[in-house]
Motif scaffolding. Structure first.
Motif, PDB file in Angstrom:
ATOM      1  N   LYS A  82     -32.518 -25.150  31.892  1.00  0.00           N
ATOM      2  CA  LYS A  82     -32.125 -23.760  31.658  1.00  0.00           C
ATOM      3  C   LYS A  82     -32.925 -22.815  32.566  1.00  0.00           C
ATOM      4  O   LYS A  82     -32.371 -21.882  33.159  1.00  0.00           O
ATOM      5  CB  LYS A  82     -32.346 -23.406  30.187  1.00  0.00           C
ATOM      6  CG  LYS A  82     -31.887 -22.030  29.796  1.00  0.00           C
ATOM      7  CD  LYS A  82     -32.116 -21.780  28.320  1.00  0.00           C
ATOM      8  CE  LYS A  82     -31.791 -20.344  27.944  1.00  0.00           C
ATOM      9  NZ  LYS A  82     -32.142 -20.037  26.567  1.00  0.00           N
ATOM     10  N   TRP A  83     -34.242 -23.057  32.699  1.00  0.00           N
ATOM     11  CA  TRP A  83     -35.075 -22.233  33.568  1.00  0.00           C
ATOM     12  C   TRP A  83     -34.676 -22.407  35.030  1.00  0.00           C
ATOM     13  O   TRP A  83     -34.633 -21.435  35.787  1.00  0.00           O
ATOM     14  CB  TRP A  83     -36.551 -22.574  33.393  1.00  0.00           C
ATOM     15  CG  TRP A  83     -37.412 -21.979  34.471  1.00  0.00           C
ATOM     16  CD1 TRP A  83     -37.957 -22.621  35.535  1.00  0.00           C
ATOM     17  CD2 TRP A  83     -37.776 -20.601  34.608  1.00  0.00           C
ATOM     18  NE1 TRP A  83     -38.658 -21.742  36.320  1.00  0.00           N
ATOM     19  CE2 TRP A  83     -38.557 -20.489  35.770  1.00  0.00           C
ATOM     20  CE3 TRP A  83     -37.520 -19.459  33.868  1.00  0.00           C
ATOM     21  CZ2 TRP A  83     -39.073 -19.282  36.205  1.00  0.00           C
ATOM     22  CZ3 TRP A  83     -38.051 -18.250  34.299  1.00  0.00           C
ATOM     23  CH2 TRP A  83     -38.817 -18.172  35.458  1.00  0.00           C
ATOM     24  N   GLN A  84     -34.388 -23.618  35.443  1.00  0.00           N
ATOM     25  CA  GLN A  84     -34.011 -23.865  36.836  1.00  0.00           C
ATOM     26  C   GLN A  84     -32.754 -23.082  37.214  1.00  0.00           C
ATOM     27  O   GLN A  84     -32.685 -22.483  38.284  1.00  0.00           O
ATOM     28  CB  GLN A  84     -33.809 -25.358  37.068  1.00  0.00           C
ATOM     29  CG  GLN A  84     -35.098 -26.141  37.027  1.00  0.00           C
ATOM     30  CD  GLN A  84     -34.868 -27.638  37.087  1.00  0.00           C
ATOM     31  OE1 GLN A  84     -33.746 -28.103  37.257  1.00  0.00           O
ATOM     32  NE2 GLN A  84     -35.935 -28.402  36.923  1.00  0.00           N
ATOM     33  N   LYS A  85     -31.770 -23.081  36.316  1.00  0.00           N
ATOM     34  CA  LYS A  85     -30.534 -22.339  36.588  1.00  0.00           C
ATOM     35  C   LYS A  85     -30.803 -20.837  36.637  1.00  0.00           C
ATOM     36  O   LYS A  85     -30.319 -20.130  37.527  1.00  0.00           O
ATOM     37  CB  LYS A  85     -29.488 -22.655  35.520  1.00  0.00           C
ATOM     38  CG  LYS A  85     -28.894 -24.049  35.651  1.00  0.00           C
ATOM     39  CD  LYS A  85     -27.953 -24.359  34.518  1.00  0.00           C
ATOM     40  CE  LYS A  85     -26.659 -23.600  34.683  1.00  0.00           C
ATOM     41  NZ  LYS A  85     -25.656 -23.975  33.669  1.00  0.00           N
ATOM     42  N   ALA A  86     -31.587 -20.332  35.680  1.00  0.00           N
ATOM     43  CA  ALA A  86     -31.868 -18.891  35.631  1.00  0.00           C
ATOM     44  C   ALA A  86     -32.692 -18.453  36.837  1.00  0.00           C
ATOM     45  O   ALA A  86     -32.429 -17.394  37.424  1.00  0.00           O
ATOM     46  CB  ALA A  86     -32.606 -18.554  34.342  1.00  0.00           C
ATOM     47  N   SER A  87     -33.681 -19.251  37.230  1.00  0.00           N
ATOM     48  CA  SER A  87     -34.522 -18.860  38.366  1.00  0.00           C
ATOM     49  C   SER A  87     -33.752 -18.919  39.684  1.00  0.00           C
ATOM     50  O   SER A  87     -33.951 -18.079  40.557  1.00  0.00           O
ATOM     51  CB  SER A  87     -35.785 -19.723  38.433  1.00  0.00           C
ATOM     52  OG  SER A  87     -35.475 -21.056  38.676  1.00  0.00           O
ATOM     53  N   LYS A  88     -32.843 -19.891  39.815  1.00  0.00           N
ATOM     54  CA  LYS A  88     -32.003 -19.948  41.028  1.00  0.00           C
ATOM     55  C   LYS A  88     -31.131 -18.715  41.139  1.00  0.00           C
ATOM     56  O   LYS A  88     -30.998 -18.125  42.213  1.00  0.00           O
ATOM     57  CB  LYS A  88     -31.128 -21.197  41.000  1.00  0.00           C
ATOM     58  CG  LYS A  88     -31.632 -22.310  41.841  1.00  0.00           C
ATOM     59  CD  LYS A  88     -30.652 -23.445  41.868  1.00  0.00           C
ATOM     60  CE  LYS A  88     -31.393 -24.691  42.264  1.00  0.00           C
ATOM     61  NZ  LYS A  88     -30.634 -25.897  42.170  1.00  0.00           N
ATOM     62  N   ALA A  89     -30.527 -18.314  40.022  1.00  0.00           N
ATOM     63  CA  ALA A  89     -29.681 -17.120  40.022  1.00  0.00           C
ATOM     64  C   ALA A  89     -30.507 -15.878  40.358  1.00  0.00           C
ATOM     65  O   ALA A  89     -30.051 -14.983  41.088  1.00  0.00           O
ATOM     66  CB  ALA A  89     -29.001 -16.957  38.668  1.00  0.00           C
ATOM     67  N   PHE A  90     -31.729 -15.805  39.837  1.00  0.00           N
ATOM     68  CA  PHE A  90     -32.604 -14.668  40.120  1.00  0.00           C
ATOM     69  C   PHE A  90     -32.956 -14.622  41.605  1.00  0.00           C
ATOM     70  O   PHE A  90     -32.973 -13.547  42.214  1.00  0.00           O
ATOM     71  CB  PHE A  90     -33.868 -14.765  39.270  1.00  0.00           C
ATOM     72  CG  PHE A  90     -34.743 -13.549  39.351  1.00  0.00           C
ATOM     73  CD1 PHE A  90     -34.467 -12.423  38.596  1.00  0.00           C
ATOM     74  CD2 PHE A  90     -35.856 -13.536  40.182  1.00  0.00           C
ATOM     75  CE1 PHE A  90     -35.277 -11.300  38.669  1.00  0.00           C
ATOM     76  CE2 PHE A  90     -36.671 -12.424  40.255  1.00  0.00           C
ATOM     77  CZ  PHE A  90     -36.380 -11.295  39.507  1.00  0.00           C
ATOM     78  N   LEU A  91     -33.226 -15.783  42.195  1.00  0.00           N
ATOM     79  CA  LEU A  91     -33.588 -15.825  43.619  1.00  0.00           C
ATOM     80  C   LEU A  91     -32.407 -15.460  44.521  1.00  0.00           C
ATOM     81  O   LEU A  91     -32.614 -14.922  45.614  1.00  0.00           O
ATOM     82  CB  LEU A  91     -34.128 -17.206  43.993  1.00  0.00           C
ATOM     83  CG  LEU A  91     -35.515 -17.528  43.439  1.00  0.00           C
ATOM     84  CD1 LEU A  91     -35.885 -18.976  43.735  1.00  0.00           C
ATOM     85  CD2 LEU A  91     -36.566 -16.586  44.000  1.00  0.00           C
ATOM     86  N   VAL A  92     -31.191 -15.731  44.068  1.00  0.00           N
ATOM     87  CA  VAL A  92     -30.012 -15.343  44.857  1.00  0.00           C
ATOM     88  C   VAL A  92     -29.919 -13.820  44.918  1.00  0.00           C
ATOM     89  O   VAL A  92     -29.619 -13.245  45.962  1.00  0.00           O
ATOM     90  CB  VAL A  92     -28.726 -15.961  44.258  1.00  0.00           C
ATOM     91  CG1 VAL A  92     -27.484 -15.322  44.851  1.00  0.00           C
ATOM     92  CG2 VAL A  92     -28.718 -17.454  44.481  1.00  0.00           C
ATOM     93  N   SER A  93     -30.215 -13.175  43.801  1.00  0.00           N
ATOM     94  CA  SER A  93     -30.131 -11.713  43.778  1.00  0.00           C
ATOM     95  C   SER A  93     -31.404 -11.042  44.319  1.00  0.00           C
ATOM     96  O   SER A  93     -31.396  -9.849  44.596  1.00  0.00           O
ATOM     97  CB  SER A  93     -29.843 -11.220  42.357  1.00  0.00           C
ATOM     98  OG  SER A  93     -30.863 -11.614  41.492  1.00  0.00           O
ATOM     99  N   HIS A  94     -32.501 -11.770  44.454  1.00  0.00           N
ATOM    100  CA  HIS A  94     -33.760 -11.253  45.011  1.00  0.00           C
ATOM    101  C   HIS A  94     -34.254 -12.235  46.083  1.00  0.00           C
ATOM    102  O   HIS A  94     -35.161 -13.028  45.832  1.00  0.00           O
ATOM    103  CB  HIS A  94     -34.829 -11.115  43.920  1.00  0.00           C
ATOM    104  CG  HIS A  94     -34.444 -10.195  42.821  1.00  0.00           C
ATOM    105  ND1 HIS A  94     -33.677 -10.599  41.752  1.00  0.00           N
ATOM    106  CD2 HIS A  94     -34.712  -8.886  42.628  1.00  0.00           C
ATOM    107  CE1 HIS A  94     -33.497  -9.582  40.944  1.00  0.00           C
ATOM    108  NE2 HIS A  94     -34.106  -8.525  41.449  1.00  0.00           N
ATOM    109  N   PRO A  95     -33.688 -12.201  47.291  1.00  0.00           N
ATOM    110  CA  PRO A  95     -33.975 -13.242  48.294  1.00  0.00           C
ATOM    111  C   PRO A  95     -35.315 -13.123  49.018  1.00  0.00           C
ATOM    112  O   PRO A  95     -35.753 -14.080  49.636  1.00  0.00           O
ATOM    113  CB  PRO A  95     -32.824 -13.102  49.283  1.00  0.00           C
ATOM    114  CG  PRO A  95     -32.403 -11.680  49.166  1.00  0.00           C
ATOM    115  CD  PRO A  95     -32.661 -11.275  47.741  1.00  0.00           C
ATOM    116  N   LEU A  96     -35.974 -11.962  48.966  1.00  0.00           N
ATOM    117  CA  LEU A  96     -37.220 -11.792  49.717  1.00  0.00           C
ATOM    118  C   LEU A  96     -38.431 -11.701  48.796  1.00  0.00           C
ATOM    119  O   LEU A  96     -38.355 -11.197  47.673  1.00  0.00           O
ATOM    120  CB  LEU A  96     -37.146 -10.522  50.574  1.00  0.00           C
ATOM    121  CG  LEU A  96     -36.069 -10.530  51.661  1.00  0.00           C
ATOM    122  CD1 LEU A  96     -36.022  -9.183  52.361  1.00  0.00           C
ATOM    123  CD2 LEU A  96     -36.312 -11.633  52.665  1.00  0.00           C
ATOM    124  N   CYS A  97     -39.559 -12.186  49.300  1.00  0.00           N
ATOM    125  CA  CYS A  97     -40.820 -12.156  48.556  1.00  0.00           C
ATOM    126  C   CYS A  97     -41.277 -10.706  48.404  1.00  0.00           C
ATOM    127  O   CYS A  97     -41.441  -9.985  49.389  1.00  0.00           O
ATOM    128  CB  CYS A  97     -41.874 -12.969  49.307  1.00  0.00           C
ATOM    129  SG  CYS A  97     -43.527 -12.839  48.600  1.00  0.00           S
TER     130      CYS A  97
END
Length: 154
Positions: A82-97
């Motif tokens: 569940k965390w892996q899916k949520a964090s991947k989606a978050f990184l798609v919408s926030h691509p830069l450090c």
């Protein structure tokens, strides 16, 4: 790499020559009449502890109870599918450090960081306002600072 039948025969012969030494605390074995040992014991990973622990163990018995998080898997700490899916989606919408952006660098974010450490609190763990996108380097630096000087609120 391809394993040939010759290699299999040689490995089988080697296993037959190695006989475990009974009642050996170090895990030694005998090969063709010579005593040989496994990996040597190494110092406890707790800072400043000189006690030796066997290979495969990280801490001595005294310090093992001080580091219970090292024995738990990531999924039992909440970082499952569940965390892996949520964090991947978050990184798609926030691509830069976000930390690198503050310093004028454009680095791809690879880790979702909890701004305030959740310390097992499920509500803080899933609060998206407590998440930010970081590159691995910035995340490791931040986590290292927090782990070396933990701040607890009561």
């Amino acid at each position: 790499m391809r394993v040939r039948s010759y290699d299999i025969v040689m490995m089988t012969k080697l296993k037959m020559m190695m006989k475990p030494l009974r009642d050996s605390p170090s895990g030694a074995f005998v090969m063709e009449g010579k005593l040989m040992a496994y990996k040597p014991n190494h110092p406890c990973a707790h800072q400043g502890c000189p006690r030796l622990v066997p290979a495969g163990q990280k801490y001595c018995e005294e310090h093992q109870k001080m580091h219970p998080e090292d024995s738990r898997s990531a999924s039992t700490r909440g970082y499952g599918r569940k965390w892996q899916k949520a964090s991947k989606a978050f990184l798609v919408s926030h691509p830069l450090c976000e930390e690198c952006l503050r310093h004028g660098r454009y680095t791809k974010a690879t880790v979702v960081d909890h701004i305030v450490p959740h310390r097992g609190d499920s509500k803080m763990f899933w609060d998206r306002n407590n998440w930010r996108a970081l590159c691995k380097r910035c995340h490791d630096q931040k986590t290292g600072r927090e782990d070396s000087n933990p701040y607890y609120t009561y």
